[in-house]
Design a protein around this motif. Structure first.
Motif, short mmCIF file in Angstrom:
data_model
loop_
_atom_site.label_atom_id
_atom_site.label_comp_id
_atom_site.label_asym_id
_atom_site.label_seq_id
_atom_site.Cartn_x
_atom_site.Cartn_y
_atom_site.Cartn_z
N GLU A 1 -9.06 1.39 3.35
CA GLU A 1 -10.11 0.84 4.21
C GLU A 1 -9.95 1.31 5.65
OE1 GLU A 1 -12.80 -0.86 3.46
OE2 GLU A 1 -12.33 -0.81 1.32
N SER A 2 -8.72 1.39 6.13
CA SER A 2 -8.46 1.87 7.49
C SER A 2 -8.86 3.34 7.62
CB SER A 2 -6.98 1.69 7.85
OG SER A 2 -6.62 0.33 7.81
N ASN B 1 -11.02 5.07 5.73
CA ASN B 1 -12.47 5.25 5.59
C ASN B 1 -13.24 4.75 6.81
OD1 ASN B 1 -12.13 6.37 3.06
ND2 ASN B 1 -12.32 4.40 2.00
N SER B 2 -12.67 3.79 7.54
CA SER B 2 -13.34 3.26 8.73
C SER B 2 -12.97 4.04 9.99
CB SER B 2 -13.00 1.78 8.92
OG SER B 2 -11.63 1.62 9.19
#
Length: 342
Positions: free
Chosen positions: A39-40, A42-43
């Motif tokens: 998630e980190s 991809n963000s």
């Protein structure tokens, strides 16, 4: 909510309030830390991605280990954490020696550092898996060029040119390979006393210069910085005694503010890429530069009082100084040897 919980689960144990405490982790920890890492990443929060991916790898969980190493190297490149990226690359090659992406990254690493022997060894492994991959063949041609083996490079670029004749980069390399082979054979003709050998080398040189001219003209029309190609073109025309073409190429050099090629000027070999200096590793740079500076700092000054010296060089002072020197070394090293993986 799941994401918020995951970040809290991972971050709370790192708070200073809990310094010295031990938090239990269960079988779900690898999944959660990998989830937070992805998630980190991809963000776009690559600093956190590096942290979480490294944490996941340290769990020794095998489920997503290979992917985690791949993404960690990518995140390290984006955050300029070069030493960690190289460390993970070496570790990944030990654990997954036949994984194609790791082989290619190691090949690029060696090539960018000017270590063409090592680059060739990884390239051979990559070509064994994908013998017709154009990008790999392109690197093979470049390695041959860097080692001045223009005949082998020509064979590679001719193959690539037959597949994609309108790719500018291929035309650039092939045109200069033809030109360089012309120059080399012309020089061989000058350095022999046997008439038969002289005629042979001159005929071969003429063949290569004739092959180079149309490609060089094509490159000059599209290349943004065509100076070296114009020099090669003028030199080729000079050898072929084509005065109109020679004058045309020189006029274009004048328009670009560059000196012209002399009529009887000795032609020289021109490479599409500059020769790469062999890269000094970060560890070598630290050993050579940082350690010596640390030793100089640690030495007691001539007029420095004993109490002041001991306070300056206590455990905390030494740690802070070394960290400062290593941070400075890393910034400087990257400014010299920043590696771009394409």
């Amino acid at each position: 909510k799941a994401l918020a919980f995951t970040f809290l689960y991972l971050e709370i144990p790192k708070l200073g309030t809990f310094s010295g405490e031990t938090f239990a982790t269960d079988r779900n920890y690898p999944n959660l830390v990998y989830y937070a890492a992805s998630e980190s990443y991809n963000s776009g929060n690559f600093d956190k991605a590096v942290e979480y991916l490294n944490d996941y790898i340290n769990t020794n969980d095998l489920t997503r280990r290979r992917d985690a190493m791949l993404y960690l190297m990518s995140a390290c490149h984006l955050t300029q954490e070069e030493s960690l990226r190289v460390q993970i690359l070496h570790q990944s090659l030990r654990e997954y020696p036949d994984y194609y992406p790791f082989i290619v990254m190691a090949m690029q690493e060696a090539y960018n550092g000017g270590d063409y022997v090592t680059a060739q060894s990884y390239l051979d492994k990559a070509l064994a898996q994908k013998p017709n991959e154009m990008e790999l063949l392109n690197v093979q041609g470049k390695i041959h060029e860097q080692l001045n083996d223009y005949e082998k490079a020509t064979q590679i670029y001719e193959k690539l040119n037959s597949i994609k004749p309108d790719v500018l980069e291929i035309n650039e390399h092939l045109s200069l390979c033809y030109y360089n082979l012309g120059v080399m054979n012309f020089n061989l003709a000058l350095n022999t006393t046997k008439d038969s050998e002289m005629k042979h080398y001159k005929d071969v040189a003429e063949t290569y210069f004739n092959r180079a001219v149309p490609l060089l003209r094509k490159v000059v029309d599209f290349e943004k910085k065509p100076v070296k190609y114009l020099i090669a073109l003028a030199s080729s025309y000079s050898y072929l005694q084509n005065k109109a073409g020679f004058d045309e190429a020189n006029n274009k050099l004048v328009m670009l503010g560059h000196s012209t090629v002399g009529k009887d000027e000795m032609a020289v070999v021109i490479n599409a890429e500059e020769k790469k200096e062999k890269q000094e590793t970060f560890a070598q740079y630290v050993e050579r530069e940082t350690i010596s500076r640390y030793k100089e700092w640690y030495r007691q000054g001539q007029f420095e009082e004993e109490v002041q010296y001991k306070k300056r060089t206590d455990d905390e002072g030494c740690r802070e100084k070394m960290k400062s020197l290593l941070d400075e070394a890393e910034r400087y090293y990257l400014s010299l040897w920043g590696i771009v993986l394409t």
